[in-house]
Design an enzyme around this catalytic site. Structure first.
Site, PDB file in Angstrom:
ATOM      1  N   PHE A 114       0.808  -1.221   0.000  1.00 54.63           N
ATOM      2  CA  PHE A 114       0.000   0.000   0.000  1.00 54.63           C
ATOM      3  C   PHE A 114       0.844   1.276   0.000  1.00 54.63           C
ATOM      4  O   PHE A 114       1.861   1.369   0.691  1.00 54.63           O
ATOM      5  CB  PHE A 114      -0.860   0.033   1.263  1.00 54.63           C
ATOM      6  N   GLU A 115       0.366   2.283  -0.713  1.00 55.96           N
ATOM      7  CA  GLU A 115       0.843   3.667  -0.616  1.00 55.96           C
ATOM      8  C   GLU A 115       2.363   3.791  -0.704  1.00 55.96           C
ATOM      9  O   GLU A 115       2.999   4.466   0.100  1.00 55.96           O
ATOM     10  CB  GLU A 115       0.297   4.313   0.657  1.00 55.96           C
ATOM     11  N   GLY A 116       2.912   3.117  -1.702  1.00 56.23           N
ATOM     12  CA  GLY A 116       4.358   3.090  -1.884  1.00 56.23           C
ATOM     13  C   GLY A 116       4.902   1.799  -1.315  1.00 56.23           C
ATOM     14  O   GLY A 116       4.845   1.581  -0.095  1.00 56.23           O
TER      15      GLY A 116
END
Length: 590
Positions: A397-399
């Site tokens: 997630f998210e990077g």
């Protein structure tokens, strides 16, 4: 998060570490909860727990791959859709620390619900809070905070995951001051259920007489003609949350739907993800606490060889490690949120580190708990396998954690690299050592800074006396780290950009240093409190001892491999694997 964070400007703690510096006055004392924060946190946690007991059936939600509408409405009724929204817009107006604590509680109960709420407010409409104008906020935030409308963050595309700047979705400006959006977004949480989309698209701009493309952030309402959705993704974990592809086919939006300035969307997206990563860190802490509670109950009741298994050394090692991981992660997260609440505006390094470290410790924790529960954990009637499936996404997630390590290393060395350029080109500094007589000026300035790093303060002056030994070890490691960073810049120059294994070593060392500093600060704060019992003080002291020992070992391993031949083996072996399309031979052959 509500806009009333502290006005004091605080520098990034991690960024200073790359110079070999410690902001002791900022790190000590640990930013503990204030009385008002404690009161609000307890009330919110209690409300979340009571609602969960009566309304949340995680096993059913996972099996059905859906969160019932009435549950979402109940969560919204508790204010959980507008935690960080100012009260003037109908939200709870929680600061970053309180937001993290409440989100942690939700994540400890159900990963899919945490994902849905996080995608809604941690990233979904965060750009609106950060950069939206007053008219946009007044219109949208009351609806978003109440849960009347859910939000989705639309950045990822089929060809651009970690490389966000390579998105292909385009918004073409029309003569009537509108934009027409065309493109596709992939793996969008809340994709079909949202009514508000933060959409990032390339727009055309003119610079120095040339046309260039930059990213712009748009509000796109679900009712706009031309929006369509893919089928709900059949995911491994967080199955009850909704994930879909979102398609934009000649979707026309007014220029007034631009959030912030046109062409500034990339920075807006990165700032949004910084806060989202902190939510993943705090959520991981909540998950780890729930997992350890399950594992402890299993260890205390499961008997083998006439004794409960919590008396066996290999089980004790797992329980102790899990508890230490929680203490370390919690210390990092709330050091970071506390500093943000007090006024730290640049926290990209800290949020990335929290996300990486906490998500990996969460995964290690559920792995250890699964081993303790043994065969039971493998059965669907127990929650372990669901929690394991739900936990894995946090490393992506998210990077991804790999990208965030690269980010941490490269952005961290930028400051020291710029300093070296001020002394002279990096190559000049390198050559200066080869011809020192002709380079006295360069070497003189360079040597002063090196001497300061090597022989500056050798201790933390504010650490508790019983922790001074650990403080001394930390300072020694910090100085070694700063000089290693400098040596790496001189040795590799621009070539460091393509050397990911080197970057990983630097990132891992910075992560361990931040862990150590946050833990030392928090434990010092606890040991200095007369109201804390001796038993609790002994417990946190033991946890600190374990964390510091393990962290130093990890730091040392990465420090030594920075200049060893170990990492040179890895690309050679990997290339051979690729050439063979896998392992490449069989025991039958040789």
């Amino acid at each position: 998060m509500s806009g009333n964070e502290g006005s004091k400007e605080i520098s990034s703690i991690v960024k200073h570490m790359f110079y070999g510096e410690v902001l002791e006055d900022e790190v000590f004392p640990f930013p503990n909860f204030s009385e008002s924060q404690v009161e609000m946190a307890k009330a919110m946690v209690d409300a979340v727990d009571k609602f969960a007991q009566s309304s949340i059936d995680s096993a059913k939600f996972d099996k059905d791959a859906k969160i019932p509408k009435e549950v979402l409405e109940g969560l919204a009724g508790l204010g959980l859709c507008g935690l960080g929204v100012g009260e003037e817009y109908g939200g709870l107006g929680l600061d970053t620390t309180l937001y993290a604590r409440v989100f942690s509680q939700v994540a400890g109960i159900d990963g899919a619900i945490a994902t849905t709420l996080g995608a809604h407010q941690s990233i979904g409409y965060k750009a609106l809070i950060n950069e939206g104008n007053e008219e946009q906020k007044k219109f949208w935030l009351p609806k978003l905070a109440s849960g009347e409308i859910f939000a989705a963050f639309c950045l990822t595309e089929p060809g651009s995951g970690s490389d966000a700047y390579s998105i292909k979705t385009k918004a073409t400006k029309n003569s009537d001051n509108t934009y027409t959006i065309n493109g596709q977004k992939l793996w969008i949480t809340n994709g079909g259920m949202a009514g508000f989309y933060s959409v990032f698209a390339k727009t055309e701009h003119e610079e120095n007489g040339q046309k260039v493309e930059k990213i712009t952030c748009f509000i796109v309402e679900k009712e706009r003609e031309g929006i369509s959705f893919g089928e709900k993704e059949d995911k491994m974990g967080i199955r009850a949350s909704e994930t879909r592809a979102v398609f934009f086919d000649n979707v026309k939006v007014p220029a007034s739907n631009i959030i912030g300035e046109a062409g500034k969307g990339f920075k807006i997206a990165m700032n949004v993800l910084n806060t989202g990563r902190l939510s993943l860190g705090s959520g991981s802490v909540g998950g780890m606490k729930s997992i350890l509670k399950l594992a402890t109950a299993q260890a205390k009741t499961r008997k083998q060889f006439g004794n409960t298994i919590d008396n066996f050394g290999l089980i004790q090692e797992k329980l102790a490690t899990m508890a230490a991981s929680i203490y370390a992660c919690e210390s990092m997260v709330y050091m970071t949120t506390g500093k943000i609440t007090q006024g730290m505006s640049e926290f990209s390094h800290e949020s990335a580190i929290c996300k990486v470290y906490c998500s990996e410790k969460l995964w290690d924790t559920i792995d250890k708990a699964t081993q303790i529960a043994a065969g039971n954990a493998y059965m669907r009637e127990y929650p372990y396998e669901r929690i394991m499936r739900d936990s894995r996404i946090n490393l992506i997630f998210e990077g991804t954690n790999e990208i965030l390590r690269i980010f941490t290393a490269l952005s961290g060395i930028k400051g020291p690299s710029d300093d070296l350029k001020e002394l002279g080109k990096i190559s000049d500094v390198s050559r200066a050592f080869q011809d020192p007589i002709k380079s006295v000026g360069i070497l003189s300035d360079f040597a002063k800074k090196r001497m300061s790093k090597r022989f500056g303060n050798k201790t933390l002056t504010k650490v508790h006396p019983s922790l001074e030994g650990h403080g001394n070890h930390f300072v020694t490691s910090l100085k070694d780290f700063a000089i290693a960073v400098e040596n790496t810049i001189i040795k590799f120059g621009k070539n460091i950009i393509g050397n990911e294994l080197l970057q990983m070593r630097i990132a891992n060392m910075s992560i361990e240093l931040y862990v150590q500093l946050c833990v030392l600060s928090r434990t010092t704060s606890i040991l200095n409190k007369s109201e804390v019992s001796d038993k609790d003080k002994e417990y946190v002291t033991l946890l600190t001892e374990l964390i510091m020992r393990d962290s130093r070992q990890s730091f040392t391993k990465n420090y030594k491999r920075l200049n060893s031949s170990y990492d040179k083996l890895l690309p050679k072996i990997s290339k051979a694997v690729s050439e063979r399309d896998g392992f490449g031979f069989d025991i039958i052959d040789f």
